[in-house]
Design a protein around this motif. Structure first.
Motif, PDB file in Angstrom:
ATOM      1  N   ARG A   1      44.630  36.148  35.734  1.00 17.55           N
ATOM      2  CA  ARG A   1      43.167  36.921  36.539  1.00 17.55           C
ATOM      3  C   ARG A   1      43.683  37.531  37.965  1.00 17.55           C
ATOM      4  O   ARG A   1      44.850  37.565  38.348  1.00 17.55           O
ATOM      5  N   SER A   2      42.793  38.701  38.202  1.00 17.45           N
ATOM      6  CA  SER A   2      42.980  39.146  39.428  1.00 17.45           C
ATOM      7  C   SER A   2      43.171  38.252  40.375  1.00 17.45           C
ATOM      8  O   SER A   2      44.235  38.783  41.313  1.00 17.45           O
TER       9      SER A   2
ATOM     10  N   LYS B   1      41.854  41.097  47.042  1.00 24.51           N
ATOM     11  CA  LYS B   1      41.250  41.358  45.687  1.00 24.51           C
ATOM     12  C   LYS B   1      41.015  42.692  45.352  1.00 24.51           C
ATOM     13  O   LYS B   1      41.034  43.255  44.288  1.00 24.51           O
ATOM     14  N   ALA B   2      40.439  43.270  46.307  1.00 27.93           N
ATOM     15  CA  ALA B   2      40.260  44.721  46.468  1.00 27.93           C
ATOM     16  C   ALA B   2      41.401  45.780  46.124  1.00 27.93           C
ATOM     17  O   ALA B   2      41.320  46.518  45.333  1.00 27.93           O
ATOM     18  N   SER B   3      42.447  45.275  46.552  1.00 32.63           N
ATOM     19  CA  SER B   3      43.735  46.076  46.299  1.00 32.63           C
ATOM     20  C   SER B   3      44.054  45.814  44.687  1.00 32.63           C
ATOM     21  O   SER B   3      44.474  46.700  44.213  1.00 32.63           O
ATOM     22  N   VAL B   4      43.916  44.607  44.365  1.00 32.59           N
ATOM     23  CA  VAL B   4      44.205  44.343  42.804  1.00 32.59           C
ATOM     24  C   VAL B   4      43.285  45.297  42.016  1.00 32.59           C
ATOM     25  O   VAL B   4      43.671  45.921  40.962  1.00 32.59           O
ATOM     26  N   SER B   5      42.216  45.244  42.363  1.00 38.29           N
ATOM     27  CA  SER B   5      40.984  45.787  41.557  1.00 38.29           C
ATOM     28  C   SER B   5      41.400  47.421  41.624  1.00 38.29           C
ATOM     29  O   SER B   5      41.375  48.022  40.265  1.00 38.29           O
ATOM     30  N   VAL B   6      41.694  48.070  42.527  1.00 38.13           N
ATOM     31  CA  VAL B   6      42.200  49.396  42.861  1.00 38.13           C
ATOM     32  C   VAL B   6      43.351  49.533  41.557  1.00 38.13           C
ATOM     33  O   VAL B   6      43.654  50.502  40.836  1.00 38.13           O
ATOM     34  N   ALA B   7      44.449  48.612  41.821  1.00 38.22           N
ATOM     35  CA  ALA B   7      45.631  48.771  41.043  1.00 38.22           C
ATOM     36  C   ALA B   7      45.245  48.492  39.383  1.00 38.22           C
ATOM     37  O   ALA B   7      45.906  49.342  38.509  1.00 38.22           O
ATOM     38  N   VAL B   8      44.400  47.528  39.275  1.00 31.83           N
ATOM     39  CA  VAL B   8      44.209  47.385  37.811  1.00 31.83           C
ATOM     40  C   VAL B   8      43.487  48.432  37.149  1.00 31.83           C
ATOM     41  O   VAL B   8      43.656  49.030  36.061  1.00 31.83           O
ATOM     42  N   SER B   9      42.481  49.166  37.882  1.00 31.58           N
ATOM     43  CA  SER B   9      41.908  50.501  37.390  1.00 31.58           C
ATOM     44  C   SER B   9      42.917  51.287  37.056  1.00 31.58           C
ATOM     45  O   SER B   9      42.727  52.201  36.068  1.00 31.58           O
ATOM     46  N   LYS B  10      43.736  51.811  38.086  1.00 31.92           N
ATOM     47  CA  LYS B  10      44.838  52.725  37.795  1.00 31.92           C
ATOM     48  C   LYS B  10      45.645  52.360  36.448  1.00 31.92           C
ATOM     49  O   LYS B  10      45.942  53.202  35.838  1.00 31.92           O
TER      50      LYS B  10
END
Length: 117
Positions: A28-29, A40-49
């Motif tokens: 999970r993120s 978690k916001a950094s993970v969200s950006v990385a996951v999106s990319k």
């Protein structure tokens, strides 16, 4: 065609997802955030990319899954980090407290430059 060029940060995320999935059977993120010590916001950006580059996808339960190219890249990064760690251990260049830690987060290009004359 989507670009599959990665940077060191993205490689760290791929490697973490790979290792967490191997250890727990899922990822999970929040697991990635905890592993890398990022928000978690950094993970969200990385996951999106990484999704845009077709390296991973998120299912309906918000679990992260590496695609075949993502798993291949993660394995390549992990193998490279293990090689660096072994070289450092052989040359006694790692502090003792780092010897049992996995090398996620190393700046691979700067680490490699130490071994090139």
């Amino acid at each position: 065609m989507r670009s599959r060029k990665t940077n060191e940060s993205q490689e760290d995320y791929l490697e973490s997802i790979f290792l967490i999935t191997q250890k727990k059977g899922f990822c999970r993120s929040v697991d990635v955030a905890n592993e890398l010590g990022v928000s978690k916001a950094s993970v969200s950006v990385a996951v999106s990319k990484l999704q845009t580059s077709d390296y991973l996808y998120m299912d309906d339960d918000h679990m992260l899954h590496l695609t075949e190219p993502g798993e291949q890249m993660a394995q390549k990064v992990y193998d490279r980090h293990l090689t660096l760690k072994k070289r450092c251990l052989k040359n006694q260049e790692l502090p003792p407290n780092w010897r049992s830690r996995k090398p996620v987060g190393w700046n691979t290009s700067s680490a490699m430059s130490r071994f090139q004359s």
